[in-house]
Design a protein around this motif. Sequence first.
Motif, PDB file in Angstrom:
ATOM      1  N   VAL A 387      -9.377  -7.354  28.673  1.00  0.00           N
ATOM      2  CA  VAL A 387      -7.968  -7.492  28.281  1.00  0.00           C
ATOM      3  C   VAL A 387      -7.877  -7.871  26.802  1.00  0.00           C
ATOM      4  N   GLY A 388      -8.779  -8.740  26.341  1.00  0.00           N
ATOM      5  CA  GLY A 388      -8.801  -9.121  24.933  1.00  0.00           C
ATOM      6  C   GLY A 388      -9.040  -7.933  24.021  1.00  0.00           C
ATOM      7  N   LEU A 389      -9.954  -7.037  24.415  1.00  0.00           N
ATOM      8  CA  LEU A 389     -10.188  -5.822  23.617  1.00  0.00           C
ATOM      9  C   LEU A 389      -8.941  -4.948  23.564  1.00  0.00           C
ATOM     10  N   ILE A 390      -8.267  -4.804  24.711  1.00  0.00           N
ATOM     11  CA  ILE A 390      -7.051  -3.985  24.756  1.00  0.00           C
ATOM     12  C   ILE A 390      -5.969  -4.599  23.883  1.00  0.00           C
ATOM     13  N   ILE A 391      -5.820  -5.925  23.950  1.00  0.00           N
ATOM     14  CA  ILE A 391      -4.824  -6.606  23.114  1.00  0.00           C
ATOM     15  C   ILE A 391      -5.132  -6.388  21.641  1.00  0.00           C
ATOM     16  N   THR A 392      -6.410  -6.502  21.280  1.00  0.00           N
ATOM     17  CA  THR A 392      -6.812  -6.292  19.887  1.00  0.00           C
ATOM     18  C   THR A 392      -6.477  -4.875  19.436  1.00  0.00           C
ATOM     19  N   ALA A 393      -6.823  -3.888  20.270  1.00  0.00           N
ATOM     20  CA  ALA A 393      -6.584  -2.493  19.903  1.00  0.00           C
ATOM     21  C   ALA A 393      -5.090  -2.192  19.784  1.00  0.00           C
ATOM     22  N   LEU A 394      -4.306  -2.676  20.749  1.00  0.00           N
ATOM     23  CA  LEU A 394      -2.869  -2.397  20.720  1.00  0.00           C
ATOM     24  C   LEU A 394      -2.223  -2.996  19.479  1.00  0.00           C
ATOM     25  N   ASN A 395      -2.605  -4.221  19.137  1.00  0.00           N
ATOM     26  CA  ASN A 395      -2.023  -4.867  17.965  1.00  0.00           C
ATOM     27  C   ASN A 395      -2.486  -4.237  16.662  1.00  0.00           C
ATOM     28  N   LEU A 396      -3.662  -3.612  16.654  1.00  0.00           N
ATOM     29  CA  LEU A 396      -4.170  -2.981  15.432  1.00  0.00           C
ATOM     30  C   LEU A 396      -3.597  -1.582  15.216  1.00  0.00           C
ATOM     31  N   MET A 397      -2.808  -1.086  16.164  1.00  0.00           N
ATOM     32  CA  MET A 397      -2.173   0.216  15.957  1.00  0.00           C
ATOM     33  C   MET A 397      -1.314   0.162  14.692  1.00  0.00           C
ATOM     34  N   PRO A 398      -1.554   1.050  13.732  1.00  0.00           N
ATOM     35  CA  PRO A 398      -0.826   0.986  12.451  1.00  0.00           C
ATOM     36  C   PRO A 398       0.583   1.559  12.548  1.00  0.00           C
ATOM     37  N   VAL A 399       1.403   0.921  13.370  1.00  0.00           N
ATOM     38  CA  VAL A 399       2.768   1.412  13.609  1.00  0.00           C
ATOM     39  C   VAL A 399       3.746   0.249  13.500  1.00  0.00           C
ATOM     40  N   GLY A 400       4.790   0.424  12.697  1.00  0.00           N
ATOM     41  CA  GLY A 400       5.932  -0.468  12.656  1.00  0.00           C
ATOM     42  C   GLY A 400       5.600  -1.938  12.595  1.00  0.00           C
ATOM     43  N   GLN A 401       6.128  -2.710  13.554  1.00  0.00           N
ATOM     44  CA  GLN A 401       6.026  -4.157  13.529  1.00  0.00           C
ATOM     45  C   GLN A 401       4.787  -4.690  14.221  1.00  0.00           C
ATOM     46  N   LEU A 402       3.903  -3.821  14.660  1.00  0.00           N
ATOM     47  CA  LEU A 402       2.616  -4.282  15.170  1.00  0.00           C
ATOM     48  C   LEU A 402       1.772  -4.814  14.010  1.00  0.00           C
ATOM     49  N   ASP A 403       0.751  -5.599  14.345  1.00  0.00           N
ATOM     50  CA  ASP A 403      -0.101  -6.161  13.296  1.00  0.00           C
ATOM     51  C   ASP A 403      -0.721  -5.069  12.431  1.00  0.00           C
ATOM     52  N   GLY A 404      -1.117  -3.961  13.061  1.00  0.00           N
ATOM     53  CA  GLY A 404      -1.683  -2.850  12.301  1.00  0.00           C
ATOM     54  C   GLY A 404      -0.684  -2.260  11.323  1.00  0.00           C
ATOM     55  N   GLY A 405       0.611  -2.263  11.697  1.00  0.00           N
ATOM     56  CA  GLY A 405       1.644  -1.808  10.782  1.00  0.00           C
ATOM     57  C   GLY A 405       1.739  -2.705   9.559  1.00  0.00           C
ATOM     58  N   HIS A 406       1.632  -4.018   9.762  1.00  0.00           N
ATOM     59  CA  HIS A 406       1.618  -4.950   8.636  1.00  0.00           C
ATOM     60  C   HIS A 406       0.389  -4.730   7.753  1.00  0.00           C
ATOM     61  N   ILE A 407      -0.746  -4.441   8.388  1.00  0.00           N
ATOM     62  CA  ILE A 407      -1.991  -4.261   7.638  1.00  0.00           C
ATOM     63  C   ILE A 407      -1.906  -3.048   6.715  1.00  0.00           C
ATOM     64  N   VAL A 408      -1.501  -1.895   7.249  1.00  0.00           N
ATOM     65  CA  VAL A 408      -1.433  -0.693   6.408  1.00  0.00           C
ATOM     66  C   VAL A 408      -0.302  -0.803   5.391  1.00  0.00           C
ATOM     67  N   HIS A 409       0.756  -1.525   5.737  1.00  0.00           N
ATOM     68  CA  HIS A 409       1.823  -1.768   4.763  1.00  0.00           C
ATOM     69  C   HIS A 409       1.281  -2.566   3.588  1.00  0.00           C
ATOM     70  N   GLY A 410       0.515  -3.612   3.885  1.00  0.00           N
ATOM     71  CA  GLY A 410      -0.071  -4.399   2.816  1.00  0.00           C
ATOM     72  C   GLY A 410      -1.056  -3.606   1.977  1.00  0.00           C
ATOM     73  N   MET A 411      -1.790  -2.703   2.609  1.00  0.00           N
ATOM     74  CA  MET A 411      -2.814  -1.933   1.899  1.00  0.00           C
ATOM     75  C   MET A 411      -2.220  -0.798   1.069  1.00  0.00           C
ATOM     76  N   PHE A 412      -1.280  -0.061   1.656  1.00  0.00           N
ATOM     77  CA  PHE A 412      -0.825   1.194   1.043  1.00  0.00           C
ATOM     78  C   PHE A 412       0.640   1.201   0.641  1.00  0.00           C
ATOM     79  N   GLY A 413       1.416   0.172   1.011  1.00  0.00           N
ATOM     80  CA  GLY A 413       2.831   0.158   0.708  1.00  0.00           C
ATOM     81  C   GLY A 413       3.653   0.669   1.880  1.00  0.00           C
ATOM     82  N   GLN A 414       4.964   0.428   1.805  1.00  0.00           N
ATOM     83  CA  GLN A 414       5.840   0.736   2.938  1.00  0.00           C
ATOM     84  C   GLN A 414       5.949   2.227   3.208  1.00  0.00           C
ATOM     85  N   ARG A 415       6.051   3.042   2.149  1.00  0.00           N
ATOM     86  CA  ARG A 415       6.223   4.485   2.373  1.00  0.00           C
ATOM     87  C   ARG A 415       5.016   5.075   3.080  1.00  0.00           C
ATOM     88  N   ALA A 416       3.815   4.744   2.581  1.00  0.00           N
ATOM     89  CA  ALA A 416       2.590   5.264   3.207  1.00  0.00           C
ATOM     90  C   ALA A 416       2.436   4.739   4.624  1.00  0.00           C
TER      91      ALA A 416
END
Length: 494
Positions: A387-416
């Motif tokens: 379950v921990g692996l699934i939670i990690t993967a779901l949150n790392l999805m680079p989409v919108g308000q998920l953690d992954g979305g924040h990560i790619v926003h920080g790396m590449f900017g909002q448009r990218a």
Amino acid sequence: MWLLLLLLTLSIITYILIKRTVTSVTHTPAWLLWLVVMTPPIAWTVWYMVMDEEKSIPLVWIILPLFICFITYGWLISIGRILTKNQDSQNYSLFPNLEKKIKTLENPVFIRPITATEEQSLRNCFPWGVYYLQNLDYRPQAILCRGKLRIAPEKAYQSIKTNIERVFGDRFLILFQESLQGQPFFALVANPWAKSQQKEPEQPTTRPLFALGLLLLTLLTTTIIGTEIAGISVEQWQENLRLLLNGLPYSLGVIIILGIHELSHYLTAIRYKVITTLPYFIPIPFFLGTFGAFIQIKSPIPHRQALFDVGIAGPLGGFMVTVPILLWGLSLSKVVPLVEESNLLSLQAFDPRGSFLFAIFAKLVFGSSFIAEKAIHLHPLAIAGYVGLIITALNLMPVGQLDGGHIVHGMFGQRAAIIIGQFTRLFVLALGIIRQEFLLWAILLFFMPTSEQTALNDVTELDDRRDILGLFSLALLIMILLPLPGTLAQWLNL
């Protein structure tokens, strides 16, 4: 029965997501958006309940409801849009949380017209050698200051911010954004946290007793589910409450993983002086025993570095505790023969080859005893690690308000980040068509807003160290999601 429980679970998660995200930018009722989002899974559930569950659902029955509802969903949001879009495509979006704050005030916060003297003072806040101001554009909720950047973005933002605060105090929030054409501009937004705007005392953001109560309830619900996972029926543990102790390995494993994940977010936000709530757990008496945990950020993020750090802290913190829990749980598990039903959802005969990272962990623990034609009977603690692996993967999805979305926003900017989010949705949908366990993910991602909370200074880029860490997090997502390659499986005798 399990289909109805899954549909109920998805319904609750979807409604929570809509209430926390989309309702801040549209007047369209949440229940109507929820109904549109839930139409495809309802249609698919009806198919499986009417037809034989062994019969695969037709591809057109998957794609057509998704396509129609996706178009309808976007249309409903657009007709209820709160903010008026600018026709020249300049992006000066406000924060979702800021819009919520504005709506809670007795009178909406709009920009108070500035006098000619104040306008001249504002222009003087932009030194020619820092940011060459070309024009001021007055909007109902912002003053846009467009010009040419002369020095490094971080130095420019600090200089302009200091000048404006010296002249206007805390009257404005100062945003530093990029237009869709890549041109940096400043936006002055009425500050709802300004002392002159405070009509009532602020409500406390930390409610420790409420957070503790939710934690204890979640401990109870996950323990009950863990007891069932351990093979003990409801009737058995009701007759002997001591049997509930068998559910603690799963329960404590899940609680620790979720707790460390959210505490990592919380402590990082506090480090950057961002106002946030304590972590809140969400208990449910079925499925996993919990819908997870969350914190709510109550103030703007200062810059992209903070956005990145707050976003990545949760998945990395959760993953660091997931690994030892998973390895410990696997050491308590048993190798069993691989049967036809073995997959990522079969916990009695679990086939870890569906996840590259899980397969590597399994090989490390079992060694030569785990070979081709073998599966794993997962111990409850190993299920918590899974379950921990699934939670990690779901949150790392680079989409919108998920953690992954924040990560790619920080790396590449909002448009990218928006573009990356759209491609991710399509990729997960294709993956869901191939492997049905990812279909639920595809649904959630498709109806999640593409944009997410921006930062005050959304122009200054990250350093190389954070870029490398961000790439590692995306690689971690791929290793969790994608199956073990056939060549490596043959080399490892899997």
